[in-house]
Design an enzyme around this catalytic site. Structure first.
Site: not given
Ligand code: DCT
Ligand code: MG
Length: 610
Positions: A334, A414, A448, A454-455, A457, A520, A543
Site C-alpha cells: 500500500k 484552526r 511550540r 486548534g484552540d 490552552d 481551555d 509527551n
Molecule cells: N496533550 C497530550 N496528549 C493528548 C492531548 C493533549 O499530551 N492526547 C497535551 C499536549 C498538548 C497539550 O496537551 C494541549 O492539547 P491540544 O490543545 O489538544 O493540542 P495542541 O498541541 O495545542 O494542538 P492544537 O493546535 O490542535 O490545539
Molecule cells: Mg491546543
C-alpha cells in the site's frame, strides 16, 4: 510482531507449568494478523505454558486444533485468515474451538460444547466422541428461535463522551483513544486489556473461570513485549530515524534512545507525509467501523504511521518499506502504491462502502459527541447536521452538543497564531487585575511556535511564598471575561471552583465580528508548574515518549510531576496502590534532567507532523 512470529518465539521460550495441552499443535487466531495484540500474546503464552506447541501459520498437515478468540473472531474472519474458502475445507479431524476450551483441564470432555461453529459439532463428535467423558449437550436451538445474548461490548457506553463534565474532550480528542492526561494512555491501554478479559462465566461450559482472570499471570509478560515494541517504534532502535541523541543518553534504563531524547534534525514536512495522510485516513475508517473486529488493522496502521514518521528518507521500494518496524508485506505494498500513484485504491473502496463512517465522523465533529453517540444517531436515521437540528428519529442533543452544532464550522477550523495571541493578550490583564502575582501563560501548539492553533490552552498558577494561593481566581476571571464578551459559551465547568487544580473548557472570540474559538483554562498548583508546563506544551507524541522513558526507568510521569516508587494494582493497572514520591515537578528542566533527556525549547519538542 505478528502473531506467527510471536508463536515461534513463545514455543522456544516458555517454561511449561501445566501439561494438559501436551502433544497438541494449536493454531491460535485472536483476530489480529500482522500485529499481535496483548490479548493474543497472553493467550498464546498461556497455551504454551500448558504444553501446546503453537503453529505460526495454519497448515492442516501439522495443526491438531484451531483455537479462536470467540469474542472477536467471526467465521468469515477466520476463513480469510487461514485462506480457506469454506468451513468444510478444514479437515474434520481438526476441531475449531473457542478460547475457553483451552483454559481448563477439560480439553477432551468439552470438545463439543466448545466447538466454535455449530455446523462442525457433528464432525467433532465423530473424531472425539467418548460417551464416558463427553457430557450430554442439549440440541442447538432451531433456526429462528435463537436469541442473541446481549453483547455488553457493543452496548457498553464506556467509550462515550461525558458531556458537561470537566473531563469532556474536544472533538479532536474525542475521536482518538488517547486523552489528555499523561496517565490516560496507559489507563486506556489497561482498560482495553481489562475489557478484553474473558468475561467470567460468559460461557456456561466454562465452569472453572468464575470470578478470576485466567490470563492474569501472563499480562506482565505481554506488557513487557508491548513496551519493547512501542519503544522500538518511538526510539531509534536498530532502524534509521530522523532523530539523533545529542548527548549520549545518560539513561539509567535500557541504554536505548527514546524519541524525546533527540531534537529533530530536519525541520519541516516528513518525506513520506503523503503516505502517512492516506494511511491515517484508512486507519480512521477502520476505527470508525460499527462492528468490532478491525482493531488489528487500526493497530497495524498506527504502527506503520509511527514508523514512517520517524523514517528520514522517501521510501523507494516494498523491501525498504518492509524494513520499517511493524510494516508487513500488504502494508508495504500500500505504501508503494501511494508513492507510485499518489493514490490508494483501497481508500476509494472503503470510502464507497463506508458512507456510515463519513456520517459518523461528521457527527463526531460536534463538541461533546463521541463514537457511541454518533453511532446511535446514525442508527436513528440521521445523516446530516440538519437532521440533528430537526431532531430526526427522536434524537435529542444536550445543551453542550447544541452549542457544538451551532458553532460546528468555527470549532472545527484552526485559528491563525496572531488571533490566539490577540485573544490571550486581552485575557491576561483581566487575570493580573484579579491578582498581580498570578502566572498566566499560553501553552499547547502556540508555545511550540505553530503558525495556527486548534484552540487556546491557558495555564494559571501562583507562587505561594506570601502564604496566599490562587483559589477562587478562575471563577472571577471567567465572570469578567463573560462581561467583556470574550468568553461566550461554557462547554465544561469544574465542580469545585475553590480547588487549586481545575480545568475549564469553553468558547471565546476576539471581538463581536470574529469566529468562536475553543479555549481551555488549566489551573494548577504552584508546586507542579514544571510538570504541567511540560505536559500542556506537548506535543502529544513528545509527551508519550517522555512518559514511556519515565516508565522504563521505573518512574511515573504525569502533569503533576515525576514520581518514584508508584505501586499499581496488578489486577487493575489503572489503580495506584500508592502515589509514590514526587521527585521533580517544579521546573521543566529538573524533569528533563532526572530523565536524562537533553533540554529542548518548546519549539524543539515537535515530534508529530500535524
Ligand atoms: N496533550 C497530550 N496528549 C493528548 C492531548 C493533549 O499530551 N492526547 C497535551 C499536549 C498538548 C497539550 O496537551 C494541549 O492539547 P491540544 O490543545 O489538544 O493540542 P495542541 O498541541 O495545542 O494542538 P492544537 O493546535 O490542535 O490545539
Ligand atoms: Mg491546543
Amino acid at each position: 510482531m505478528s502473531p506467527g512470529a510471536y508463536a515461534e518465539r513463545v514455543n522456544g521460550q516458555v517454561r511449561m507449568s501445566e501439561t494438559y495441552l501436551n502433544g497438541t499443535r494449536i493454531y491460535f487466531f485472536g483476530g489480529d494478523r500482522e500485529l499481535a495484540t496483548v490479548s493474543t500474546k497472553a493467550k498464546m503464552f498461556r497455551l504454551a505454558r500448558c504444553g501446546a506447541t503453537l503453529v505460526p501459520e495454519y497448515n492442516p498437515d501439522i495443526v491438531t486444533h484451531i483455537v479462536i478468540d470467540d469474542n472477536i473472531v467471526s467465521l468469515h474472519h477466520l476463513l480469510e485468515n487461514i485462506s480457506v474458502k469454506r468451513l468444510s475445507k478444514v479437515p474434520g479431524h481438526i476441531p475449531i474451538l473457542k478460547w475457553p476450551w483451552a483454559t481448563t483441564d477439560n480439553t477432551k470432555k468439552h470438545f463439543r460444547i466448545h466447538a466454535a461453529f455449530a455446523t462442525r459439532r457433528n464432525s467433532v463428535d465423530a473424531i472425539d466422541y467418548d460417551p464416558d467423558i463427553n457430557p450430554i449437550v442439549p440440541p442447538a436451538p432451531k433456526k429462528g428461535k435463537e436469541h442473541a445474548a446481549p453483547n455488553p461490548e457493543v452496548t457498553n457506553s464506556s467509550g462515550e463522551q461525558m458531556v458537561g463534565n470537566p473531563s469532556a474532550k474536544s472533538p479532536r480528542e474525542a475521536s482518538s483513544s488517547s486523552s489528555r492526561g499523561l496517565e490516560d494512555e496507559e489507563a486506556s491501554f489497561e482498560k482495553q486489556r481489562v475489557s478484553s478479559k474473558p468475561r467470567a462465566n460468559s460461557d456456561p461450559a466454562n465452569e472453572n473461570n468464575v470470578g478470576e482472570d485466567p490470563l492474569a499471570e501472563f499480562y506482565a509478560q505481554a506488557r513487557t513485549e508491548r513496551d519493547q515494541e512501542v519503544q522500538e517504534n518511538l526510539g531509534d532502535g536498530n532502524k534509521a530515524t530522523n532523530l539523533h541523541a545529542e548527548n549520549g543518553n545518560k539513561s539509567h534504563s535500557s541504554g536505548s534512545r527514546f524519541l524525546c531524547d533527540g531534537v529533530r534534525t530536519s525541520a519541516g514536512q516528513c518525506p513520506n507525509q503523503d503516505v502517512i495522510d492516506k494511511l491515517s485516513e484508512l486507519k480512521k475508517i477502520h476505527e470508525q467501523r460499527l462492528m468490532t473486529g478491525d482493531n488489528f488493522r487500526v493497530l497495524k496502521y498506527s504502527t506503520a504511521i509511527n514508523a514512517l514518521r520517524a523514517y528520514p528518507k522517501r521510501i523507494r521500494s516494498t523491501e525498504e518499506a518492509m524494513s520499517l518496524n511493524g510494516v508487513a508485506k500488504k502494508t508495504a505494498e500500500k505504501i508503494m502504491e501511494i508513492i507510485r500513484t499518489g493514490d490508494l485504491q483501497r481508500l476509494h473502496h472503503e470510502r464507497a462502502v463506508s458512507d456510515d463512517i463519513r456520517v459518523i465522523e461528521l457527527f463526531q465533529g460536534i463538541y461533546g459527541v463521541g463514537r457511541q453517540i454518533a453511532h446511535r444517531w446514525y442508527n436513528a436515521g440521521c445523516r446530516t447536521l440538519d437532521d440533528l437540528r430537526e431532531g430526526k428519529g427522536g434524537v435529542k442533543l444536550s445543551s453542550v452538543q447544541q452549542i457544538g452544532l451551532q458553532y460546528y464550522d468555527d470549532i472545527n477550523s484552526r485559528m491563525p497564531r496572531a488571533e490566539a495571541e490577540e485573544i490571550f493578550n486581552k485575557i491576561k490583564p483581566f487575570a493580573l487585575k484579579i491578582d498581580s502575582k498570578l502566572y498566566v501563560d499560553i501553552m499547547g501548539s502556540f508555545r511550540r511556535g505553530k503558525a495556527d492553533c486548534g484552540d487556546i490552552d491557558i495555564i494559571i498558577t501562583r507562587p505561594t511564598d506570601d502564604g496566599r494561593n490562587h483559589s477562587g481566581v478562575l471563577s472571577k476571571l471567567l465572570k469578567d471575561l463573560r462581561i467583556a464578551g470574550i468568553i461566550t459559551e461554557d462547554l465544561s465547568i469544574p465542580d469545585d471552583w475553590s480547588d487549586l487544580e481545575l480545568c475549564y473548557r469553553g468558547l471565546c472570540r476576539k471581538d463581536s465580528d470574529s469566529r468562536r474559538r475553543r479555549i481551555d483554562f488549566l489551573v494548577i498548583p504552584w508546586e507542579s508548574r514544571g510538570a504541567a508546563l511540560l505536559y500542556y506544551t506537548g506535543d502529544d507524541i513528545f509527551n508519550r515518549s517522555m512518559r514511556l522513558k519515565a516508565n522504563k526507568m521505573g518512574y511515573s510521569l504525569n502533569q503533576k510531576g515525576l514520581f518514584a516508587g508508584v505501586v499499581r494494582d496488578p489486577q487493575d493497572r489503572t489503580r495506584k496502590l500508592n502515589q509514590g514520591t514526587n521527585i521533580a515537578s517544579a521546573t521543566e528542566r529538573e524533569i528533563f534532567d532526572k530523565l536524562g533527556v537533553p533540554w529542548q525549547e518548546p519549539h524543539e519538542r515537535v515530534r508529530g507532523f500535524s
